[in-house]
Design a protein around this motif. Structure first.
Motif, mmCIF file in Angstrom:
data_model
loop_
_atom_site.group_PDB
_atom_site.id
_atom_site.type_symbol
_atom_site.label_atom_id
_atom_site.label_comp_id
_atom_site.label_asym_id
_atom_site.label_seq_id
_atom_site.Cartn_x
_atom_site.Cartn_y
_atom_site.Cartn_z
ATOM 1 N N LEU A 180 0.825 -1.213 0.000
ATOM 2 C CA LEU A 180 0.000 0.000 0.000
ATOM 3 C C LEU A 180 0.855 1.257 0.000
ATOM 4 C CD1 LEU A 180 -2.898 -1.028 2.397
ATOM 5 C CD2 LEU A 180 -2.916 -0.913 -0.092
ATOM 6 N N MET A 181 1.982 1.198 0.687
ATOM 7 C CA MET A 181 2.882 2.355 0.698
ATOM 8 C C MET A 181 3.505 2.573 -0.678
ATOM 9 S SD MET A 181 4.659 2.216 4.442
ATOM 10 C CE MET A 181 4.650 0.460 4.756
ATOM 11 N N ILE A 182 3.803 1.500 -1.383
ATOM 12 C CA ILE A 182 4.351 1.616 -2.739
ATOM 13 C C ILE A 182 3.302 2.212 -3.675
ATOM 14 C CG2 ILE A 182 5.209 0.321 -4.726
ATOM 15 C CD1 ILE A 182 6.408 -1.697 -2.642
ATOM 16 N N ILE A 183 2.078 1.712 -3.586
ATOM 17 C CA ILE A 183 0.990 2.274 -4.404
ATOM 18 C C ILE A 183 0.831 3.756 -4.108
ATOM 19 C CG2 ILE A 183 -1.518 2.272 -4.767
ATOM 20 C CD1 ILE A 183 -1.401 -0.806 -4.366
ATOM 21 N N ASN A 184 0.822 4.111 -2.834
ATOM 22 C CA ASN A 184 0.685 5.514 -2.451
ATOM 23 C C ASN A 184 1.822 6.347 -3.009
ATOM 24 O OD1 ASN A 184 1.316 7.774 -0.204
ATOM 25 N ND2 ASN A 184 -0.888 7.411 -0.374
ATOM 26 N N SER A 185 3.040 5.833 -2.939
ATOM 27 C CA SER A 185 4.196 6.555 -3.454
ATOM 28 C C SER A 185 4.078 6.798 -4.956
ATOM 29 C CB SER A 185 5.479 5.773 -3.157
ATOM 30 O OG SER A 185 6.605 6.426 -3.699
ATOM 31 N N ILE A 186 3.721 5.759 -5.696
ATOM 32 C CA ILE A 186 3.587 5.886 -7.149
ATOM 33 C C ILE A 186 2.465 6.858 -7.492
ATOM 34 C CG2 ILE A 186 2.968 4.642 -9.267
ATOM 35 C CD1 ILE A 186 4.506 2.207 -8.077
ATOM 36 N N ASN A 220 1.555 9.300 -5.823
ATOM 37 C CA ASN A 220 1.994 10.644 -5.459
ATOM 38 C C ASN A 220 3.102 11.163 -6.376
ATOM 39 O OD1 ASN A 220 0.533 11.818 -3.175
ATOM 40 N ND2 ASN A 220 1.124 9.934 -2.136
ATOM 41 N N GLY A 221 3.346 10.458 -7.480
ATOM 42 C CA GLY A 221 4.260 10.980 -8.491
ATOM 43 C C GLY A 221 5.654 10.401 -8.516
ATOM 44 N N ASP A 239 13.316 6.915 -6.424
ATOM 45 C CA ASP A 239 12.369 7.869 -5.853
ATOM 46 C C ASP A 239 11.344 7.150 -4.974
ATOM 47 O OD1 ASP A 239 13.639 9.949 -7.199
ATOM 48 O OD2 ASP A 239 12.272 9.842 -8.919
ATOM 49 N N ILE A 240 10.882 6.005 -5.448
ATOM 50 C CA ILE A 240 9.932 5.213 -4.660
ATOM 51 C C ILE A 240 10.606 4.760 -3.371
ATOM 52 C CG2 ILE A 240 8.542 3.100 -4.593
ATOM 53 C CD1 ILE A 240 8.374 3.379 -7.736
ATOM 54 N N GLN A 241 11.823 4.252 -3.494
ATOM 55 C CA GLN A 241 12.544 3.750 -2.317
ATOM 56 C C GLN A 241 12.777 4.867 -1.296
ATOM 57 O OE1 GLN A 241 16.418 2.058 -3.060
ATOM 58 N NE2 GLN A 241 16.338 0.860 -1.181
ATOM 59 N N ARG A 242 13.188 6.035 -1.758
ATOM 60 C CA ARG A 242 13.447 7.155 -0.840
ATOM 61 C C ARG A 242 12.181 7.621 -0.127
ATOM 62 N NH1 ARG A 242 16.430 9.402 -5.337
ATOM 63 N NH2 ARG A 242 18.577 8.744 -5.137
ATOM 64 N N SER A 243 11.023 7.439 -0.774
ATOM 65 C CA SER A 243 9.776 7.925 -0.187
ATOM 66 C C SER A 243 9.205 6.984 0.878
ATOM 67 C CB SER A 243 8.729 8.150 -1.280
ATOM 68 O OG SER A 243 8.249 6.914 -1.784
ATOM 69 N N GLU A 245 10.460 3.366 -15.510
ATOM 70 C CA GLU A 245 9.473 4.083 -14.708
ATOM 71 C C GLU A 245 8.293 3.176 -14.419
ATOM 72 O OE1 GLU A 245 9.967 8.759 -15.602
ATOM 73 O OE2 GLU A 245 8.628 7.680 -16.951
ATOM 74 N N TYR A 246 7.671 3.422 -13.276
ATOM 75 C CA TYR A 246 6.507 2.661 -12.844
ATOM 76 C C TYR A 246 5.323 3.613 -12.763
ATOM 77 C CZ TYR A 246 10.026 -0.743 -11.582
ATOM 78 O OH TYR A 246 11.070 -1.635 -11.634
ATOM 79 N N SER A 247 4.149 3.113 -13.142
ATOM 80 C CA SER A 247 2.939 3.919 -13.041
ATOM 81 C C SER A 247 1.781 3.019 -12.618
ATOM 82 C CB SER A 247 2.628 4.605 -14.370
ATOM 83 O OG SER A 247 2.479 3.655 -15.395
#
Length: 126
Positions: free
Chosen positions: A40-46, A48-49, A55-59, A94-96
């Motif tokens: 869920l955190m990964i989905i939220n990160s993606i 959120n841009g 970038d995903i890992q840092r977030s 990139e992931y979307s």
């Protein structure tokens, strides 16, 4: 949402008469797609841009490179995200989120709302 609205909505989702086996299967399917504590955190990160791996890992505090890689592969297999590779130098990955992932949005937003209320309730109890 009022209790009456919640009861009405529950009645639309649940079978009448209730079929516990079917409900358990539906919950298991949902939990399988939701995965462990990171998905869920990964989905939220993606959403959120954050599109690139780093970038995903840092977030997401505490997620390892290995865990993020594994989760992204599994999420792609479950059609929750799309991986796009641009053949440039260096290669850009990139992931979307997919439309299917976005259909999960109401659940995630409700979980965020509940989590905020829960944290406030616990804080007020101290």
């Amino acid at each position: 949402m009022s209790n009456e609205e919640l009861i009405r909505k529950s009645g639309e989702i649940l079978s009448d008469p209730r079929n516990q086996k079917e409900e358990i299967q539906a919950l298991q399917d949902t939990m399988y797609v939701m995965g462990g504590k990171w998905r869920l955190m990964i989905i939220n990160s993606i959403c959120n841009g954050n599109r690139r791996f780093r970038d995903i890992q840092r977030s997401i505090p505490g997620i390892t490179t290995r865990m993020l890689s594994r989760e992204l592969k599994d999420m792609e297999a479950n059609k929750l995200i799309k991986r796009t590779v641009t053949p440039s130098t260096p290669v850009l990955v990139e992931y979307s989120e997919t439309d299917y992932c976005l259909s999960f949005g109401a659940i995630i937003l409700e979980m965020i709302r509940w989590g905020k209320q829960h944290r406030e309730k616990i804080r007020m109890a101290d």
